[in-house]
Scaffold this motif. Sequence first.
Motif, PDB file in Angstrom:
ATOM      1  N   THR A  79     -10.075   9.663   3.783  1.00  0.00           N
ATOM      2  CA  THR A  79      -8.625   9.766   4.097  1.00  0.00           C
ATOM      3  C   THR A  79      -7.708   8.701   3.366  1.00  0.00           C
ATOM      4  O   THR A  79      -8.202   7.779   3.031  1.00  0.00           O
ATOM      5  CB  THR A  79      -8.534   9.761   5.582  1.00  0.00           C
ATOM      6  N   PRO A  80      -6.656   9.007   3.056  1.00  0.00           N
ATOM      7  CA  PRO A  80      -5.734   8.003   2.522  1.00  0.00           C
ATOM      8  C   PRO A  80      -5.505   6.873   3.519  1.00  0.00           C
ATOM      9  O   PRO A  80      -5.245   5.631   3.095  1.00  0.00           O
ATOM     10  CB  PRO A  80      -4.348   8.748   2.475  1.00  0.00           C
ATOM     11  N   ALA A  81      -5.778   7.293   4.743  1.00  0.00           N
ATOM     12  CA  ALA A  81      -5.469   6.235   5.779  1.00  0.00           C
ATOM     13  C   ALA A  81      -6.633   5.174   5.639  1.00  0.00           C
ATOM     14  O   ALA A  81      -6.322   3.912   5.979  1.00  0.00           O
ATOM     15  CB  ALA A  81      -5.523   6.810   7.285  1.00  0.00           C
ATOM     16  N   LEU A  82      -7.719   5.592   5.220  1.00  0.00           N
ATOM     17  CA  LEU A  82      -8.817   4.471   5.063  1.00  0.00           C
ATOM     18  C   LEU A  82      -8.411   3.656   3.829  1.00  0.00           C
ATOM     19  O   LEU A  82      -8.855   2.452   3.888  1.00  0.00           O
ATOM     20  CB  LEU A  82     -10.349   5.424   4.716  1.00  0.00           C
ATOM     21  N   ALA A  83      -8.074   4.237   2.847  1.00  0.00           N
ATOM     22  CA  ALA A  83      -7.653   3.422   1.584  1.00  0.00           C
ATOM     23  C   ALA A  83      -6.743   2.485   1.970  1.00  0.00           C
ATOM     24  O   ALA A  83      -6.792   1.401   1.781  1.00  0.00           O
ATOM     25  CB  ALA A  83      -7.324   4.622   0.478  1.00  0.00           C
ATOM     26  N   ALA A  84      -5.721   2.940   2.635  1.00  0.00           N
ATOM     27  CA  ALA A  84      -4.573   2.138   3.011  1.00  0.00           C
ATOM     28  C   ALA A  84      -4.975   1.091   3.996  1.00  0.00           C
ATOM     29  O   ALA A  84      -4.709  -0.078   3.801  1.00  0.00           O
ATOM     30  CB  ALA A  84      -3.597   2.807   3.902  1.00  0.00           C
ATOM     31  N   ARG A  85      -5.950   1.008   4.854  1.00  0.00           N
ATOM     32  CA  ARG A  85      -6.580   0.006   5.745  1.00  0.00           C
ATOM     33  C   ARG A  85      -7.178  -0.812   4.973  1.00  0.00           C
ATOM     34  O   ARG A  85      -7.329  -2.148   5.079  1.00  0.00           O
ATOM     35  CB  ARG A  85      -7.485   0.757   6.738  1.00  0.00           C
ATOM     36  N   LEU A  86      -7.821  -0.379   3.690  1.00  0.00           N
ATOM     37  CA  LEU A  86      -8.576  -1.434   2.887  1.00  0.00           C
ATOM     38  C   LEU A  86      -7.952  -2.392   1.859  1.00  0.00           C
ATOM     39  O   LEU A  86      -8.563  -2.969   1.220  1.00  0.00           O
ATOM     40  CB  LEU A  86      -9.948  -0.769   2.124  1.00  0.00           C
ATOM     41  N   ALA A  87      -6.691  -1.666   1.746  1.00  0.00           N
ATOM     42  CA  ALA A  87      -5.878  -2.144   0.611  1.00  0.00           C
ATOM     43  C   ALA A  87      -5.636  -3.689   0.362  1.00  0.00           C
ATOM     44  O   ALA A  87      -5.725  -4.116  -0.726  1.00  0.00           O
ATOM     45  CB  ALA A  87      -4.460  -1.497   0.575  1.00  0.00           C
ATOM     46  N   ASP A  88      -5.712  -4.312   1.632  1.00  0.00           N
ATOM     47  CA  ASP A  88      -5.408  -5.602   1.528  1.00  0.00           C
ATOM     48  C   ASP A  88      -6.603  -6.558   1.878  1.00  0.00           C
ATOM     49  O   ASP A  88      -6.634  -7.663   2.673  1.00  0.00           O
ATOM     50  CB  ASP A  88      -4.306  -6.277   2.515  1.00  0.00           C
TER      51      ASP A  88
END
Length: 250
Positions: free
Chosen positions: A61-70
């Motif tokens: 999900t995009p939420a997973l990508a957002a969580r790992l972004a930093d």
Amino acid sequence: MSGWQALADEAARWRDAGRTAELWWRDDDAIDATPSLDRLVTLVRDTQTPLALAVVPAQATPALAARLADEPDVDVLQHGYAHANHAFGSEKKIELGVQRPAMMTLGELATGWMALESLFGPRALAVMVPPWNRIAPVLVPTLPEIGYRGLSTFGPRARVHPVRGLLQVNTHVDLIDWKGGRVFAGEQATLTGLVAALAQARAGGGEPVGLLSHHLAMDAGAWDFLSSLWERMKMLENIRVRPARALFGP
């Protein structure tokens, strides 16, 4: 002798041999930003331990990508396509098998890779982690042909490069006892397995030793063990915890 003392003794053997063991950490089955994923990433950050997260492309999900972004210490590997079992009858579970036409399987993998690239950008490494750690031997030579440079399954590897252009770096110790109730395998059993794998690597060509976790399936014992292990690793000489990016190369 305690398992922790045995681990310290094994580290000393690497030191006495003038060598440094390579240890790495892979966690499988990531799909979304869940509380367990939060706990995993917090552990990475708190212990400053690099993690290779095997992500299921069809469900990511995009939420997973957002969580790992930093989270610079988290690399993303490709965990098959949909983590779907295509085995027949009593066969062991497998997604990357011969039960379907190879072109169908390879097409799915290519679709999955495009999804990971879109979500994670350069954080995604072209490394295939087959669901259930199984891949039909006939499919292995096709992986570099469609752009993969790495393969990761479970157990001692037969060869560093199973085929030209493909580097294999496996995991060797699973935190979960899947046949014994899907619970933590236990501190002593896990440390015994880890020490044995390190000793085998020392006697051989220095194969990187991999620890395998599953954040969505871990109980309190497994989480506590991981926290203790990575903190103790900071004090052990001659065992270096390596990021997947360094092991598989750019």
